[in-house]
Design a protein around this motif. Structure first.
Motif, PDB file in Angstrom:
ATOM      1  N   CYS A 101      23.509 -25.381  28.836  1.00  0.00           N
ATOM      2  CA  CYS A 101      24.331 -24.711  29.855  1.00  0.00           C
ATOM      3  C   CYS A 101      24.735 -25.686  30.947  1.00  0.00           C
ATOM      4  CB  CYS A 101      23.548 -23.547  30.458  1.00  0.00           C
ATOM      5  SG  CYS A 101      24.394 -22.760  31.851  1.00  0.00           S
ATOM      6  N   HIS A 102      26.045 -25.720  31.229  1.00  0.00           N
ATOM      7  CA  HIS A 102      26.528 -26.638  32.267  1.00  0.00           C
ATOM      8  C   HIS A 102      25.977 -26.277  33.639  1.00  0.00           C
ATOM      9  CE1 HIS A 102      29.264 -23.294  31.681  1.00  0.00           C
ATOM     10  NE2 HIS A 102      29.564 -23.373  32.960  1.00  0.00           N
ATOM     11  N   PHE A 103      25.703 -24.989  33.874  1.00  0.00           N
ATOM     12  CA  PHE A 103      25.168 -24.622  35.189  1.00  0.00           C
ATOM     13  C   PHE A 103      23.719 -25.073  35.327  1.00  0.00           C
ATOM     14  CE2 PHE A 103      28.677 -21.397  35.513  1.00  0.00           C
ATOM     15  CZ  PHE A 103      29.281 -21.983  36.614  1.00  0.00           C
ATOM     16  N   PHE A 104      22.969 -25.001  34.219  1.00  0.00           N
ATOM     17  CA  PHE A 104      21.604 -25.516  34.298  1.00  0.00           C
ATOM     18  C   PHE A 104      21.629 -27.032  34.452  1.00  0.00           C
ATOM     19  CE2 PHE A 104      17.820 -27.332  32.199  1.00  0.00           C
ATOM     20  CZ  PHE A 104      16.898 -26.954  33.158  1.00  0.00           C
ATOM     21  N   LEU A 105      22.462 -27.703  33.647  1.00  0.00           N
ATOM     22  CA  LEU A 105      22.504 -29.165  33.702  1.00  0.00           C
ATOM     23  C   LEU A 105      22.994 -29.663  35.061  1.00  0.00           C
ATOM     24  CD1 LEU A 105      23.905 -30.005  30.144  1.00  0.00           C
ATOM     25  CD2 LEU A 105      21.557 -30.281  30.964  1.00  0.00           C
ATOM     26  N   GLY A 106      23.812 -28.850  35.705  1.00  0.00           N
ATOM     27  CA  GLY A 106      24.352 -29.288  36.991  1.00  0.00           C
ATOM     28  C   GLY A 106      23.501 -28.881  38.176  1.00  0.00           C
ATOM     29  N   SER A 107      22.694 -27.819  38.001  1.00  0.00           N
ATOM     30  CA  SER A 107      21.940 -27.318  39.156  1.00  0.00           C
ATOM     31  C   SER A 107      20.433 -27.477  39.002  1.00  0.00           C
ATOM     32  CB  SER A 107      22.252 -25.833  39.383  1.00  0.00           C
ATOM     33  OG  SER A 107      21.668 -25.048  38.348  1.00  0.00           O
ATOM     34  N   GLY A 108      19.954 -27.534  37.767  1.00  0.00           N
ATOM     35  CA  GLY A 108      18.511 -27.581  37.552  1.00  0.00           C
ATOM     36  C   GLY A 108      17.816 -26.266  37.879  1.00  0.00           C
ATOM     37  N   ASP A 109      18.574 -25.251  38.282  1.00  0.00           N
ATOM     38  CA  ASP A 109      17.981 -23.949  38.591  1.00  0.00           C
ATOM     39  C   ASP A 109      17.503 -23.316  37.277  1.00  0.00           C
ATOM     40  OD1 ASP A 109      17.445 -21.279  39.115  1.00  0.00           O
ATOM     41  OD2 ASP A 109      19.100 -21.056  40.535  1.00  0.00           O
ATOM     42  N   PRO A 110      16.177 -23.115  37.127  1.00  0.00           N
ATOM     43  CA  PRO A 110      15.663 -22.673  35.818  1.00  0.00           C
ATOM     44  C   PRO A 110      16.211 -21.314  35.384  1.00  0.00           C
ATOM     45  CG  PRO A 110      13.946 -22.567  37.501  1.00  0.00           C
ATOM     46  CD  PRO A 110      15.107 -23.286  38.114  1.00  0.00           C
ATOM     47  N   LYS A 111      16.648 -20.498  36.338  1.00  0.00           N
ATOM     48  CA  LYS A 111      17.201 -19.203  35.937  1.00  0.00           C
ATOM     49  C   LYS A 111      18.618 -19.357  35.374  1.00  0.00           C
ATOM     50  CE  LYS A 111      14.226 -16.560  38.934  1.00  0.00           C
ATOM     51  NZ  LYS A 111      14.092 -15.690  40.108  1.00  0.00           N
ATOM     52  N   ASN A 112      19.144 -20.569  35.437  1.00  0.00           N
ATOM     53  CA  ASN A 112      20.414 -20.834  34.775  1.00  0.00           C
ATOM     54  C   ASN A 112      20.236 -21.296  33.332  1.00  0.00           C
ATOM     55  OD1 ASN A 112      22.608 -20.106  36.379  1.00  0.00           O
ATOM     56  ND2 ASN A 112      22.365 -21.891  37.694  1.00  0.00           N
ATOM     57  N   MET A 113      19.008 -21.414  32.878  1.00  0.00           N
ATOM     58  CA  MET A 113      18.835 -21.643  31.439  1.00  0.00           C
ATOM     59  C   MET A 113      19.276 -20.350  30.755  1.00  0.00           C
ATOM     60  SD  MET A 113      15.259 -23.692  30.922  1.00  0.00           S
ATOM     61  CE  MET A 113      14.121 -22.848  31.993  1.00  0.00           C
ATOM     62  N   PRO A 114      20.151 -20.445  29.752  1.00  0.00           N
ATOM     63  CA  PRO A 114      20.670 -19.210  29.139  1.00  0.00           C
ATOM     64  C   PRO A 114      19.571 -18.233  28.737  1.00  0.00           C
ATOM     65  CG  PRO A 114      21.864 -21.104  28.326  1.00  0.00           C
ATOM     66  CD  PRO A 114      20.757 -21.651  29.178  1.00  0.00           C
ATOM     67  N   VAL A 115      18.458 -18.757  28.228  1.00  0.00           N
ATOM     68  CA  VAL A 115      17.385 -17.863  27.801  1.00  0.00           C
ATOM     69  C   VAL A 115      16.875 -17.051  28.987  1.00  0.00           C
ATOM     70  CG1 VAL A 115      15.817 -19.851  27.892  1.00  0.00           C
ATOM     71  CG2 VAL A 115      15.057 -17.759  26.828  1.00  0.00           C
ATOM     72  N   VAL A 116      16.734 -17.676  30.131  1.00  0.00           N
ATOM     73  CA  VAL A 116      16.215 -16.931  31.284  1.00  0.00           C
ATOM     74  C   VAL A 116      17.283 -15.977  31.827  1.00  0.00           C
ATOM     75  CG1 VAL A 116      15.159 -17.062  33.571  1.00  0.00           C
ATOM     76  CG2 VAL A 116      14.637 -18.810  31.860  1.00  0.00           C
ATOM     77  N   ARG A 117      18.537 -16.435  31.827  1.00  0.00           N
ATOM     78  CA  ARG A 117      19.604 -15.555  32.298  1.00  0.00           C
ATOM     79  C   ARG A 117      19.559 -14.233  31.510  1.00  0.00           C
ATOM     80  NH1 ARG A 117      23.553 -17.855  34.819  1.00  0.00           N
ATOM     81  NH2 ARG A 117      23.531 -19.684  33.484  1.00  0.00           N
ATOM     82  N   ALA A 118      19.383 -14.354  30.200  1.00  0.00           N
ATOM     83  CA  ALA A 118      19.321 -13.140  29.387  1.00  0.00           C
ATOM     84  C   ALA A 118      17.991 -12.410  29.601  1.00  0.00           C
ATOM     85  CB  ALA A 118      19.516 -13.481  27.914  1.00  0.00           C
ATOM     86  N   GLU A 119      16.914 -13.164  29.805  1.00  0.00           N
ATOM     87  CA  GLU A 119      15.603 -12.535  30.029  1.00  0.00           C
ATOM     88  C   GLU A 119      15.606 -11.699  31.311  1.00  0.00           C
ATOM     89  OE1 GLU A 119      12.278 -12.728  28.378  1.00  0.00           O
ATOM     90  OE2 GLU A 119      13.621 -13.129  26.711  1.00  0.00           O
ATOM     91  N   LEU A 120      16.424 -12.084  32.274  1.00  0.00           N
ATOM     92  CA  LEU A 120      16.503 -11.291  33.505  1.00  0.00           C
ATOM     93  C   LEU A 120      16.800  -9.832  33.156  1.00  0.00           C
ATOM     94  CD1 LEU A 120      18.688 -13.621  35.816  1.00  0.00           C
ATOM     95  CD2 LEU A 120      16.202 -13.444  35.782  1.00  0.00           C
ATOM     96  N   LEU A 121      17.696  -9.652  32.194  1.00  0.00           N
ATOM     97  CA  LEU A 121      18.058  -8.296  31.790  1.00  0.00           C
ATOM     98  C   LEU A 121      17.125  -7.784  30.685  1.00  0.00           C
ATOM     99  CD1 LEU A 121      20.075  -6.040  32.327  1.00  0.00           C
ATOM    100  CD2 LEU A 121      21.607  -7.046  30.652  1.00  0.00           C
ATOM    101  N   ARG A 122      16.725  -8.700  29.798  1.00  0.00           N
ATOM    102  CA  ARG A 122      15.832  -8.295  28.715  1.00  0.00           C
ATOM    103  C   ARG A 122      14.525  -7.723  29.245  1.00  0.00           C
ATOM    104  NH1 ARG A 122      16.298 -13.364  25.946  1.00  0.00           N
ATOM    105  NH2 ARG A 122      18.180 -13.157  24.727  1.00  0.00           N
ATOM    106  N   SER A 123      14.020  -8.298  30.329  1.00  0.00           N
ATOM    107  CA  SER A 123      12.761  -7.808  30.889  1.00  0.00           C
ATOM    108  C   SER A 123      12.920  -6.359  31.349  1.00  0.00           C
ATOM    109  CB  SER A 123      12.318  -8.702  32.045  1.00  0.00           C
ATOM    110  OG  SER A 123      13.349  -8.799  33.005  1.00  0.00           O
ATOM    111  N   ILE A 124      14.095  -6.029  31.854  1.00  0.00           N
ATOM    112  CA  ILE A 124      14.370  -4.648  32.270  1.00  0.00           C
ATOM    113  C   ILE A 124      14.474  -3.760  31.043  1.00  0.00           C
ATOM    114  CG2 ILE A 124      16.047  -3.151  33.454  1.00  0.00           C
ATOM    115  CD1 ILE A 124      14.464  -5.158  35.232  1.00  0.00           C
ATOM    116  N   TYR A 125      15.142  -4.288  30.022  1.00  0.00           N
ATOM    117  CA  TYR A 125      15.264  -3.552  28.755  1.00  0.00           C
ATOM    118  C   TYR A 125      13.878  -3.237  28.192  1.00  0.00           C
ATOM    119  CZ  TYR A 125      15.809  -3.103  23.672  1.00  0.00           C
ATOM    120  OH  TYR A 125      15.711  -2.692  22.371  1.00  0.00           O
ATOM    121  N   ARG A 126      13.027  -4.251  28.163  1.00  0.00           N
ATOM    122  CA  ARG A 126      11.687  -4.032  27.586  1.00  0.00           C
ATOM    123  C   ARG A 126      10.895  -3.033  28.423  1.00  0.00           C
ATOM    124  NH1 ARG A 126      11.920  -9.980  26.216  1.00  0.00           N
ATOM    125  NH2 ARG A 126      11.241 -10.346  28.353  1.00  0.00           N
TER     126      ARG A 126
END
Lengths: 535, 328
Positions: A101-126
């Motif tokens: 992800c270009h946003f992760f590579l550019g910011s280093g913000d771990p929540k910009n890793m695509p897996v975590v971005r999706a986990e933000l919602l997946r955790s609610i789903y679960r």
């Protein structure tokens, strides 16, 4: 707020903190987010829960039953989209997507890793939709939906440009774009859009294009371009507007009509059409190829997109020719026919110049300008003088959507190779299907979020820097209006000395037109001889 | 915490099975538990897949990974950007059997201010090793459930044991699955980003599978069990007329309990990626949406801004600008 210097922004740590992401509350920072949608712009298009709020305030003034709305919205979308259901269930968190992800590579913000971005919602789903999550909670990876979680979702779903680079590497094809699209739909149910998307949506719906150019202004803008063509190329072109009976309806993103350097691309289209004597017209009503509705909800995307077929039917066009744009082509290629077809009032597209049948577009009846131009060149229908572009050392930026939601990789390269003598590819992991986003797609090309735009633009810019230093590349060609709007800022910041140009601009500069002048100037009004001297 | 919990959860299964086997509850652990677990697995798996399938695929959204099919003189990428069913099947075969997308994996590092992208094949390699050896082991186990043993299964077993090291011979797949599961575990502990995203649900199946493989190997080489008795039991299970012979070693019941736990856990976990990968719309659809109309079953009419409304609104300025009008 000033943008940090490159020295600061290129210091990036890809190692996340030891504190887990569920235990790290979202911290909303200026420079990263876009301004909230203005309530009147939401009401303009009959979308729900328009209200005033500020990302920096504690209270976002959510509707009273916000939780119910959100869960109900999720339930509905799980039932409507198999993709969403599967993507909520099957991620194994292998992490292959993390550094894609270009946003992760550019910011280093771990929540910009695509897996975590999706986990933000997946955790609610679960936590809400699975038995294990309801009983075991956090042990099963679930977490409760709180107002802070809503803020987190908003912050990170508007730091995803839906570019699909991560989905290319995912062993199960999990597409974060799909998660973000649906995540944004859910946020829109709560009235939480950004204005940089919502206002263009309202403008496009009510007036016809993102900037809100009214019919006469739209026409005037194009006429200014016609005047410029006459000054620089010595040819007078008379485009028609809303003309019934035209064989082809031409639709391009409105950015080409009003924004530098897209303007030169627009001039390029018109010169090309003049050169081949195309029977086409431009609509002031369907004057937007782009579709910011797609960044809002599927329904809004469909409502905006419906104008294209509606207008083609009204004027009686045989088929539609589409300009250079990224997400426009995602919508046209993957959604338009499903949304608003069948387009049975038109004919299967055939090039009136070469007789080529565009079989690949026989149902949707819409052809990409690069497909159309490549076919013209192949059949020797264009008189070209490549040497006029000799001062340009060109590289090509594949736009996300034409690359990963269409696969238009060769056509633009074929065109460039026929109109330019100097063409250099960026490193292989940064082009074609692996291309990096400009950093500002999916409606995130505002000015208040400049820091994240530049950070997200870093991987692309860094690859440009490589060819700039190695081969002296000074022109970044592309087929996307958002690219043309945002890459100049990214280049100025990361790789000064590289200009941004649409491919049709390069074509028109090389085009030998009947009745043209000495062509001492390019479409930007720059003297070609002195550009060559500089280069 | 995620890791500790998962570790002790697996230990708990081992302890419960150990106590059960020692207390002579052989029918419970040798018959009832595996039947129940297998039933949960079957019903749960089918249920989950049917549940996915009950949601439609409204849009045609393949992720294209190669050149599209357009002009006849541009060669299209038939597997990475398929337009035909055969192409899609080819893409899915590569994806499911050889992890095509993961093979594409790269790793990106920041070196003196520049991003450097390079190939990264280790995850692909060990994932492949892990999954293939798992499959081989599962197939190899069929020899315990049927008599006579089918030729194919015998073949797998003899190839798997071709190293001819030790007595009984070591299976290659046993070594490989331990290597695979260890690699997958180590990266979750060592790599900071992978550690950051790992949940209990990621460690639990790894520990469980490690424990299954370990008890299996122990049974073969250390705590020798009555293989004839085991076969009698398993064939009787397969024939739905369960008989539990005496004298099967305790470790066997631990092995069975762990396998049962895996089966029962499977449908409710990320392990369902096994079924999900077949249904993933970004991989199993052809990129032909401009040539063939894709139907959305819940497509509904929407309100849009009609041209007539537009002209009504702008008629005067349009007229002044010389734009053609429907109604003067």
């Amino acid at each position: 707020m000033s943008t940090p210097k490159t020295k600061e922004t290129s210091r990036i740590d890809f190692n996340p903190p030891s504190e887990g992401w569920m235990d790290t509350p979202v911290k909303i920072k200026p420079g990263i987010y876009c301004h909230p949608a203005k309530p009147e712009k939401i009401k303009d298009v009959d979308m729900p829960n328009a209200h005033s709020w500020s990302p920096l305030h504690d209270d976002w003034n959510l509707p009273e039953n916000w939780k119910e709305i959100f869960f109900e919205g999720m339930r509905e979308r799980l039932d409507k989209h198999r993709s969403f259901k599967i993507f909520m269930d099957i991620c194994v968190r292998c992490g292959a997507c993390a550094d894609k992800c270009h946003f992760f590579l550019g910011s280093g913000d771990p929540k910009n890793m695509p897996v975590v971005r999706a986990e933000l919602l997946r955790s609610i789903y679960r936590g809400e939709f699975t038995t294990a999550g309801r009983i075991l909670g956090r042990l099963a990876g679930g977490r409760p939906l709180t107002k802070d979680v809503i803020k987190e979702l908003w912050y990170y779903f508007f730091q995803c440009t839906e570019c699909r680079r991560c989905s290319l590497f995912c062993p199960y094809g999990i597409d974060t774009a799909e998660v973000t699209i649906i995540g944004r739909e859910l946020l829109n149910l709560l009235g939480l859009n950004i204005n940089w998307i919502q206002e263009p949506v309202s403008n496009c719906y009510n007036i016809g294009n993102h900037l809100g150019l009214k019919p006469h202004t739209f026409k005037e803008n194009i006429e200014y371009l016609v005047d410029d063509i006459e000054s620089y190329a010595g040819v007078r072109i008379n485009p028609t507007f809303n003309r019934k009976g035209a064989e082809i309806l031409f639709i391009t993103p409105s950015g080409d009509v009003f924004a530098d350097p897209g303007l030169y691309t627009m001039m390029g289209y018109m010169m090309l059409f003049e050169h081949i004597g195309l029977d086409y017209t431009i609509s002031t009503y369907a004057s937007e190829g782009g579709n910011f509705g797609f960044f809002t909800s599927f329904e809004m995307a469909k409502r905006l997109n419906s104008k294209m077929y509606h207008e083609a039917k009204r004027i009686g066009a045989k088929w539609i020719l589409g300009g250079e744009c990224g997400h426009m082509w995602r919508v046209v290629n993957q959604y338009m026919d499903t949304f608003n077809g069948p387009a049975d009032f038109m004919e299967e597209p055939v090039s009136p110049i070469t007789g080529t049948k565009f079989e690949n577009a026989k149902s949707t009846k819409m052809v990409h300008i690069s497909e159309f131009t490549a076919d013209l060149i192949k059949h020797n229908k264009l008189k070209l003088d490549k040497s006029r572009n000799d001062h340009l050392k060109v590289t090509f930026h594949d736009s996300c959507n034409p690359a990963r939601a269409m696969g238009m990789l060769e056509e633009p390269r074929y065109i460039i190779n026929n109109v330019c003598n100097y063409f250099y590819e960026m490193p292989e992991n940064t082009i074609r299907e692996q291309t990096f986003c400009c950093g500002s797609g999916s409606g995130l090309n505002a000015s208040e979020n400049m820091e994240i735009r530049l950070r997200g633009g870093f991987p692309r810019a860094n690859a440009v820097k490589y060819v700039h230093e190695k081969f002296g590349v000074n022109c970044l060609a592309n087929v996307c209006a958002i690219d043309r709007a945002v890459l100049p800022a990214s280049m100025d910041y990361w790789v000064p000395g590289v200009n941004v140009a649409g491919i049709s601009e390069l074509v028109a500069n090389a085009l030998i037109m009947e009745g043209e002048n000495e062509r001492e100037y390019n479409l930007r009004g720059e003297e070609i001889a002195s550009l060559k001297e500089e280069a | 915490m995620a890791m500790t919990f998962s570790f002790f959860a697996v230990i708990a299964i081992v302890v419960v099975a150990l106590i059960g086997a020692l207390s002579g509850l052989h029918f419970v652990f040798g018959v009832i538990l595996p039947y129940a677990a297998f039933a949960i697995f079957l019903v749960g798996f089918v249920n989950k897949v049917l549940n996915w399938a009950s949601s439609p695929v409204p849009f045609r959204i393949p992720t294209t990974a190669g050149q599209q099919k357009t002009l006849p003189w541009i060669s299209d990428s038939k597997l990475d950007n398929p337009t035909t069913t055969i192409g899609v099947i080819g893409r899915m075969v590569l994806e499911i059997l050889f992890f095509r997308s993961l093979f594409r994996n790269t790793s990106t590092e920041l070196r003196s201010g520049n991003l450097v992208h390079g190939p990264a094949k280790w995850l692909w390699l060990f994932a492949l090793i892990f999954h293939w050896s798992f499959l081989l082991i599962a197939l190899r186990h069929l020899r315990l459930f049927v008599e006579p043993v089918p030729f194919l299964i015998q073949g797998i077993e003899s190839i798997d044991g071709m190293l001819q090291v030790g007595s009984p011979p070591i299976y290659i797949s046993d070594l490989l699955i331990i290597a695979g599961v260890t690699f997958l575990f180590m990266r979750r502990v060592i790599l900071p980003r992978i550690k950051y995203i790992s949940l209990a649900a990621d460690f639990f199946p790894l520990f469980l599978i490690f424990a299954i493989a370990a008890t299996g190997i122990l049974m073969r080489f250390v705590f020798r069990v009555d293989i004839v008795g085991i076969k009698t039991l398993l064939v009787s299970l397969a024939n739905f007329s369960p008989v539990v012979p005496d004298g099967i070693g305790v470790i066997f019941f631990i092995h069975v309990a762990l396998v049962s736990a895996l089966m029962a856990y499977f449908p409710f976990s990320k392990l369902m990626h096994m079924g999900g990968v077949f249904l993933s719309p970004t991989r199993n659809m052809a990129n032909n949406s401009r040539a063939v109309r894709h139907i959305n079953p819940w497509n509904y009419p929407v309100k849009f801004h009609h041209y007539d409304e537009y002209e009504d609104h702008f008629r005067d300025v349009m007229k002044d600008a010389g734009l053609p009008l429907e109604k003067e």
